[in-house]
Structure formats: C-alpha cells, structure tokens
Design a protein around this motif. Structure first.
Motif, PDB file in Angstrom:
ATOM      1  N   ASN A 162       0.796  -1.232   0.000  1.00 41.65           N
ATOM      2  CA  ASN A 162       0.000   0.000   0.000  1.00 41.65           C
ATOM      3  C   ASN A 162       0.827   1.281   0.000  1.00 41.65           C
ATOM      4  O   ASN A 162       0.270   2.374   0.058  1.00 41.65           O
ATOM      5  CB  ASN A 162      -0.991   0.027   1.168  1.00 41.65           C
ATOM      6  N   ALA A 163       2.116   1.183  -0.035  1.00 49.92           N
ATOM      7  CA  ALA A 163       3.036   2.321  -0.169  1.00 49.92           C
ATOM      8  C   ALA A 163       4.442   1.735  -0.280  1.00 49.92           C
ATOM      9  O   ALA A 163       4.662   0.559  -0.012  1.00 49.92           O
ATOM     10  CB  ALA A 163       2.935   3.281   1.021  1.00 49.92           C
ATOM     11  N   ALA A 164       5.372   2.574  -0.656  1.00 46.80           N
ATOM     12  CA  ALA A 164       6.744   2.106  -0.842  1.00 46.80           C
ATOM     13  C   ALA A 164       7.460   1.930   0.503  1.00 46.80           C
ATOM     14  O   ALA A 164       6.973   2.349   1.546  1.00 46.80           O
ATOM     15  CB  ALA A 164       7.500   3.099  -1.705  1.00 46.80           C
ATOM     16  N   GLU A 165       8.626   1.311   0.429  1.00 49.38           N
ATOM     17  CA  GLU A 165       9.543   1.190   1.572  1.00 49.38           C
ATOM     18  C   GLU A 165       8.961   0.442   2.768  1.00 49.38           C
ATOM     19  O   GLU A 165       8.993   0.928   3.895  1.00 49.38           O
ATOM     20  CB  GLU A 165      10.020   2.571   2.019  1.00 49.38           C
ATOM     21  N   VAL A 166       8.436  -0.754   2.542  1.00 55.14           N
ATOM     22  CA  VAL A 166       7.912  -1.542   3.652  1.00 55.14           C
ATOM     23  C   VAL A 166       9.060  -2.044   4.516  1.00 55.14           C
ATOM     24  O   VAL A 166      10.062  -2.540   4.022  1.00 55.14           O
ATOM     25  CB  VAL A 166       7.064  -2.724   3.149  1.00 55.14           C
ATOM     26  N   ARG A 167       8.899  -1.862   5.806  1.00 53.26           N
ATOM     27  CA  ARG A 167       9.847  -2.335   6.818  1.00 53.26           C
ATOM     28  C   ARG A 167       9.010  -3.001   7.910  1.00 53.26           C
ATOM     29  O   ARG A 167       7.783  -2.943   7.885  1.00 53.26           O
ATOM     30  CB  ARG A 167      10.655  -1.167   7.396  1.00 53.26           C
ATOM     31  N   TYR A 168       9.681  -3.612   8.848  1.00 56.21           N
ATOM     32  CA  TYR A 168       8.976  -4.310   9.919  1.00 56.21           C
ATOM     33  C   TYR A 168       9.511  -3.847  11.269  1.00 56.21           C
ATOM     34  O   TYR A 168      10.709  -3.886  11.517  1.00 56.21           O
ATOM     35  CB  TYR A 168       9.133  -5.827   9.766  1.00 56.21           C
ATOM     36  N   ARG A 169       8.598  -3.424  12.112  1.00 56.43           N
ATOM     37  CA  ARG A 169       8.917  -3.003  13.479  1.00 56.43           C
ATOM     38  C   ARG A 169       8.765  -4.239  14.366  1.00 56.43           C
ATOM     39  O   ARG A 169       7.654  -4.729  14.583  1.00 56.43           O
ATOM     40  CB  ARG A 169       7.954  -1.905  13.899  1.00 56.43           C
ATOM     41  N   VAL A 170       9.883  -4.742  14.849  1.00 57.90           N
ATOM     42  CA  VAL A 170       9.899  -5.966  15.645  1.00 57.90           C
ATOM     43  C   VAL A 170      10.152  -5.570  17.097  1.00 57.90           C
ATOM     44  O   VAL A 170      11.110  -4.864  17.402  1.00 57.90           O
ATOM     45  CB  VAL A 170      11.005  -6.928  15.144  1.00 57.90           C
ATOM     46  N   GLN A 171       9.285  -6.041  17.985  1.00 56.52           N
ATOM     47  CA  GLN A 171       9.404  -5.727  19.412  1.00 56.52           C
ATOM     48  C   GLN A 171       9.394  -7.020  20.223  1.00 56.52           C
ATOM     49  O   GLN A 171       8.714  -7.975  19.862  1.00 56.52           O
ATOM     50  CB  GLN A 171       8.249  -4.839  19.864  1.00 56.52           C
ATOM     51  N   TRP A 172      10.142  -7.030  21.307  1.00 53.89           N
ATOM     52  CA  TRP A 172      10.180  -8.191  22.198  1.00 53.89           C
ATOM     53  C   TRP A 172      10.476  -7.719  23.616  1.00 53.89           C
ATOM     54  O   TRP A 172      11.095  -6.700  23.832  1.00 53.89           O
ATOM     55  CB  TRP A 172      11.223  -9.203  21.731  1.00 53.89           C
ATOM     56  N   ARG A 173       9.973  -8.508  24.583  1.00 50.04           N
ATOM     57  CA  ARG A 173      10.283  -8.269  25.992  1.00 50.04           C
ATOM     58  C   ARG A 173      10.144  -9.569  26.765  1.00 50.04           C
ATOM     59  O   ARG A 173       9.327 -10.431  26.430  1.00 50.04           O
ATOM     60  CB  ARG A 173       9.392  -7.188  26.593  1.00 50.04           C
ATOM     61  N   ALA A 174      10.950  -9.690  27.797  1.00 49.07           N
ATOM     62  CA  ALA A 174      10.934 -10.884  28.640  1.00 49.07           C
ATOM     63  C   ALA A 174       9.643 -10.939  29.444  1.00 49.07           C
ATOM     64  O   ALA A 174       9.159  -9.920  29.928  1.00 49.07           O
ATOM     65  CB  ALA A 174      12.136 -10.881  29.573  1.00 49.07           C
ATOM     66  N   LEU A 175       9.083 -12.127  29.567  1.00 50.92           N
ATOM     67  CA  LEU A 175       7.897 -12.325  30.394  1.00 50.92           C
ATOM     68  C   LEU A 175       8.254 -12.540  31.854  1.00 50.92           C
ATOM     69  O   LEU A 175       7.456 -12.272  32.735  1.00 50.92           O
ATOM     70  CB  LEU A 175       7.127 -13.556  29.914  1.00 50.92           C
ATOM     71  N   GLU A 176       9.435 -13.082  32.114  1.00 49.26           N
ATOM     72  CA  GLU A 176       9.839 -13.397  33.480  1.00 49.26           C
ATOM     73  C   GLU A 176      11.205 -12.805  33.769  1.00 49.26           C
ATOM     74  O   GLU A 176      12.019 -12.706  32.851  1.00 49.26           O
ATOM     75  CB  GLU A 176       9.880 -14.920  33.676  1.00 49.26           C
ATOM     76  N   PRO A 177      11.506 -12.399  34.977  1.00 53.89           N
ATOM     77  CA  PRO A 177      10.718 -12.575  36.183  1.00 53.89           C
ATOM     78  C   PRO A 177       9.514 -11.638  36.244  1.00 53.89           C
ATOM     79  O   PRO A 177       8.551 -11.922  36.920  1.00 53.89           O
ATOM     80  CB  PRO A 177      11.695 -12.272  37.309  1.00 53.89           C
ATOM     81  N   ALA A 178       9.555 -10.523  35.566  1.00 54.09           N
ATOM     82  CA  ALA A 178       8.397  -9.635  35.447  1.00 54.09           C
ATOM     83  C   ALA A 178       8.466  -9.044  34.050  1.00 54.09           C
ATOM     84  O   ALA A 178       9.513  -9.061  33.413  1.00 54.09           O
ATOM     85  CB  ALA A 178       8.447  -8.525  36.497  1.00 54.09           C
ATOM     86  N   LEU A 179       7.361  -8.555  33.583  1.00 54.08           N
ATOM     87  CA  LEU A 179       7.365  -7.979  32.239  1.00 54.08           C
ATOM     88  C   LEU A 179       8.420  -6.881  32.158  1.00 54.08           C
ATOM     89  O   LEU A 179       8.394  -5.924  32.905  1.00 54.08           O
ATOM     90  CB  LEU A 179       5.991  -7.405  31.883  1.00 54.08           C
TER      91      LEU A 179
END
Length: 137
Positions: A26-43
């Motif tokens: 739907n537009a040029a220059e597609v990129r991907y925003r990747v996010q991650w975080r540990a679930l333990e010991p707490a978010l």
C-alpha cells in the motif's frame, strides 16, 4: 503473519514472520517493526528493531525463557494495524533433571512399558520435553 520466536542456540531468540506480499504494501519502503520483551521474572521493557525482513536474532538471552513478541508492518505512509502479541522461547539446553523411579514391565516378546517420574522444577528441563533415549546394557 506467522510470527514465531524460537532460539536456535542456548542464548538467543530468533524472531521470524511471513513478510507481506508486494500487493499488500500500500506504499513504498515496507519495513517491519519488531518488538520483544521478557515475560519473566516480570514484564520487562519493550526492545525494538526496524528491519527489512526476517529474521531478527536477539542474543544474550537466558536459556529457554518466554518472551512476548510483536511484528508490525511500517511503510512510507505510516504504521500498519497494531499487531497481536505472541509468546516465543529462547533457545533450549540439556536438561538439569533426569528420570527417576524407572520401571520396566514386559508386555510380550517384542514390547515393554517403561515408566518414570521427574524430580525438580519445570524450569530445570530447560526446554520442551520431547522424550528420553532408552537404551540397553
């Protein structure tokens, strides 16, 4: 779609997904925003990287730990819809526990039933228990 998080070494998390087909950009220059975080010991706090495609390899992770992961498409017009969160696990390692109370029952000339129990906490497995190798003397 198809977002997964699986480690391929004891101290990493490999995040993969199915990239969008060019007709869905739907537009040029597609990129991907990747996010991650540990679930333990707490978010923990969200870590983020914007890339052109899979995979994203996160190093320095503890063995077989759960992570929340999300991948969002971004193009020159802006961000795509908010992605769902999936749970993935960092790499596995050899278990710290072993079978106890092993018993063998002979069923017939070609079959036996083997039973055992496991001591220790589930985290001591350090991965998905897929089975044990059974051998003779």
């Amino acid at each position: 779609g198809g977002v997964k998080g699986e480690g391929n070494e004891t101290n990493n998390l490999v995040i993969t997904w199915q990239p969008l087909a060019p007709g869905e950009w739907n537009a040029a220059e597609v990129r991907y925003r990747v996010q991650w975080r540990a679930l333990e010991p707490a978010l923990g706090h969200w870590h983020e990287e914007t890339v052109g495609g899979p995979p994203v390899v996160v190093g320095g992770t503890p063995t077989f730990s759960p992570y929340e992961i999300r991948v969002q498409a971004v193009n020159s017009a802006g961000k795509g819809p908010e992605p769902p969160v999936i749970v993935g696990y960092s790499g596995e390692d050899l278990p710290l526990v072993y079978p106890e109370n092993v018993g063998v029952e002979i069923l017939n000339s070609t079959s036996v039933r083997v039973r055992w129990s496991l001591a220790g906490a589930p985290r001591d497995l350090r991965g998905h228990l897929r089975g044990f190798r059974v051998g003779g003397p």
